[in-house]
Design an enzyme around this catalytic site. Structure first.
Site, PDB file in Angstrom:
ATOM      1  N   GLY A 105       0.481 -13.995   2.995  1.00  0.00           N
ATOM      2  CA  GLY A 105      -0.141 -12.756   2.566  1.00  0.00           C
ATOM      3  C   GLY A 105      -0.402 -12.799   1.075  1.00  0.00           C
ATOM      4  O   GLY A 105       0.307 -13.480   0.330  1.00  0.00           O
ATOM      5  N   GLN A 131      -2.041  -9.513  -7.125  1.00  0.00           N
ATOM      6  CA  GLN A 131      -1.367 -10.766  -7.461  1.00  0.00           C
ATOM      7  C   GLN A 131      -2.288 -11.776  -8.129  1.00  0.00           C
ATOM      8  O   GLN A 131      -1.809 -12.716  -8.759  1.00  0.00           O
ATOM      9  CB  GLN A 131      -0.761 -11.393  -6.209  1.00  0.00           C
ATOM     10  CG  GLN A 131       0.377 -10.588  -5.610  1.00  0.00           C
ATOM     11  CD  GLN A 131       0.868 -11.228  -4.343  1.00  0.00           C
ATOM     12  OE1 GLN A 131       0.372 -10.915  -3.261  1.00  0.00           O
ATOM     13  NE2 GLN A 131       1.823 -12.132  -4.459  1.00  0.00           N
ATOM     14  N   CYS A 152       7.792 -14.396  -1.959  1.00  0.00           N
ATOM     15  CA  CYS A 152       6.562 -13.862  -2.544  1.00  0.00           C
ATOM     16  C   CYS A 152       5.933 -14.928  -3.426  1.00  0.00           C
ATOM     17  O   CYS A 152       6.630 -15.592  -4.195  1.00  0.00           O
ATOM     18  CB  CYS A 152       6.895 -12.609  -3.361  1.00  0.00           C
ATOM     19  SG  CYS A 152       5.478 -11.818  -4.132  1.00  0.00           S
ATOM     20  N   LEU A 153       4.625 -15.066  -3.308  1.00  0.00           N
ATOM     21  CA  LEU A 153       3.921 -16.042  -4.147  1.00  0.00           C
ATOM     22  C   LEU A 153       4.024 -15.688  -5.629  1.00  0.00           C
ATOM     23  O   LEU A 153       3.882 -16.560  -6.480  1.00  0.00           O
ATOM     24  CB  LEU A 153       2.456 -16.142  -3.722  1.00  0.00           C
ATOM     25  CG  LEU A 153       2.231 -16.666  -2.304  1.00  0.00           C
ATOM     26  CD1 LEU A 153       0.746 -16.645  -1.955  1.00  0.00           C
ATOM     27  CD2 LEU A 153       2.814 -18.059  -2.129  1.00  0.00           C
ATOM     28  N   HIS A 201       4.846  -5.385   2.625  1.00  0.00           N
ATOM     29  CA  HIS A 201       5.094  -6.161   1.402  1.00  0.00           C
ATOM     30  C   HIS A 201       3.837  -6.196   0.530  1.00  0.00           C
ATOM     31  O   HIS A 201       3.896  -5.932  -0.675  1.00  0.00           O
ATOM     32  CB  HIS A 201       5.533  -7.576   1.797  1.00  0.00           C
ATOM     33  CG  HIS A 201       5.711  -8.520   0.659  1.00  0.00           C
ATOM     34  ND1 HIS A 201       6.947  -8.998   0.296  1.00  0.00           N
ATOM     35  CD2 HIS A 201       4.818  -9.097  -0.183  1.00  0.00           C
ATOM     36  CE1 HIS A 201       6.802  -9.825  -0.741  1.00  0.00           C
ATOM     37  NE2 HIS A 201       5.512  -9.909  -1.033  1.00  0.00           N
ATOM     38  N   GLU A 202       2.696  -6.506   1.150  1.00  0.00           N
ATOM     39  CA  GLU A 202       1.447  -6.608   0.388  1.00  0.00           C
ATOM     40  C   GLU A 202       0.980  -5.235  -0.098  1.00  0.00           C
ATOM     41  O   GLU A 202       0.451  -5.105  -1.198  1.00  0.00           O
ATOM     42  CB  GLU A 202       0.358  -7.297   1.211  1.00  0.00           C
ATOM     43  CG  GLU A 202       0.684  -8.716   1.643  1.00  0.00           C
ATOM     44  CD  GLU A 202       1.123  -9.641   0.526  1.00  0.00           C
ATOM     45  OE1 GLU A 202       0.742  -9.433  -0.646  1.00  0.00           O
ATOM     46  OE2 GLU A 202       1.881 -10.591   0.813  1.00  0.00           O
ATOM     47  N   HIS A 247       2.505  -4.314  -3.309  1.00  0.00           N
ATOM     48  CA  HIS A 247       1.818  -4.900  -4.472  1.00  0.00           C
ATOM     49  C   HIS A 247       0.701  -3.986  -4.976  1.00  0.00           C
ATOM     50  O   HIS A 247       0.497  -3.858  -6.183  1.00  0.00           O
ATOM     51  CB  HIS A 247       1.218  -6.270  -4.128  1.00  0.00           C
ATOM     52  CG  HIS A 247       2.190  -7.391  -4.153  1.00  0.00           C
ATOM     53  ND1 HIS A 247       2.866  -7.783  -5.285  1.00  0.00           N
ATOM     54  CD2 HIS A 247       2.608  -8.223  -3.164  1.00  0.00           C
ATOM     55  CE1 HIS A 247       3.651  -8.804  -5.007  1.00  0.00           C
ATOM     56  NE2 HIS A 247       3.516  -9.093  -3.716  1.00  0.00           N
TER      57      HIS A 247
END
Length: 170
Positions: free
Chosen positions: A46, A51, A92-93, A134-135, A138
């Site tokens: 994701g 991000q 997480c990226l 989660h996304e 962000h």
């Protein structure tokens, strides 16, 4: 397509609240394609536009094992359908190398626009529900580390800041 740079915690730009997408057009679809390329290469499941320093309400997700189920959520709205919480070890990226257990609602409904600007809604549970939540965090300037204790969050911040300094000196 260009691979985009992923912002890493504690970069303050990750705290920017995303603005609604006003128009779904070819320029936005290019951002979507670039986000998928970036996410797959990372690799991740994701990626929120925040991000990659694009502060629009845009998320791409693909939880399949073979990159065969890409999902696009533009201007997503979430409704919790099941208050029971489910725990997942989230990564997480934007917080590379760290995984921590986070509890989130088990079942959700999301309404959004797809890559063509068409409205849709879907019910999700399990990993997909966790990933969407989660996304969406962000997009609101929130990271999974915000669910952790202050001590854990500070430890992760310190380790990433040290890694960033070492990379800058290399």
């Amino acid at each position: 397509m260009a691979k985009l740079d992923i912002l890493e915690f504690p970069d303050s730009r990750l705290r920017t609240v995303a603005k609604p997408v006003a128009q779904v057009d070819d320029a936005l679809r290019q951002v979507i394609d670039d986000m998928f390329e970036t996410m797959y290469e990372a690799p991740g499941i994701g990626l929120a536009a925040t991000q990659v320093n694009v502060h629009k309400q845009l998320i791409v997700i693909d939880i399949s094992d073979d990159s065969s189920a890409p999902l696009v959520f533009i201007n997503p709205r979430l409704e919790v359908l099941d208050e029971d919480l489910e725990e997942y070890d989230e990564g997480c990226l934007s917080v590379p190398g760290f995984y921590e257990t986070v509890s989130r609602p088990r079942r959700i409904k999301v309404q959004a626009l797809d890559r063509n600007g068409e409205a849709f809604e879907m019910v999700a549970d399990g990993l997909l529900a966790t990933c969407i939540q989660h996304e969406m965090d962000h997009l609101n300037g929130k990271l999974f580390v915000d669910y952790l204790s202050t001590i854990k969050r500070q430890r992760i911040r310190s380790k990433l800041q040290k890694a960033h300094k070492q990379a800058a000196m290399a």
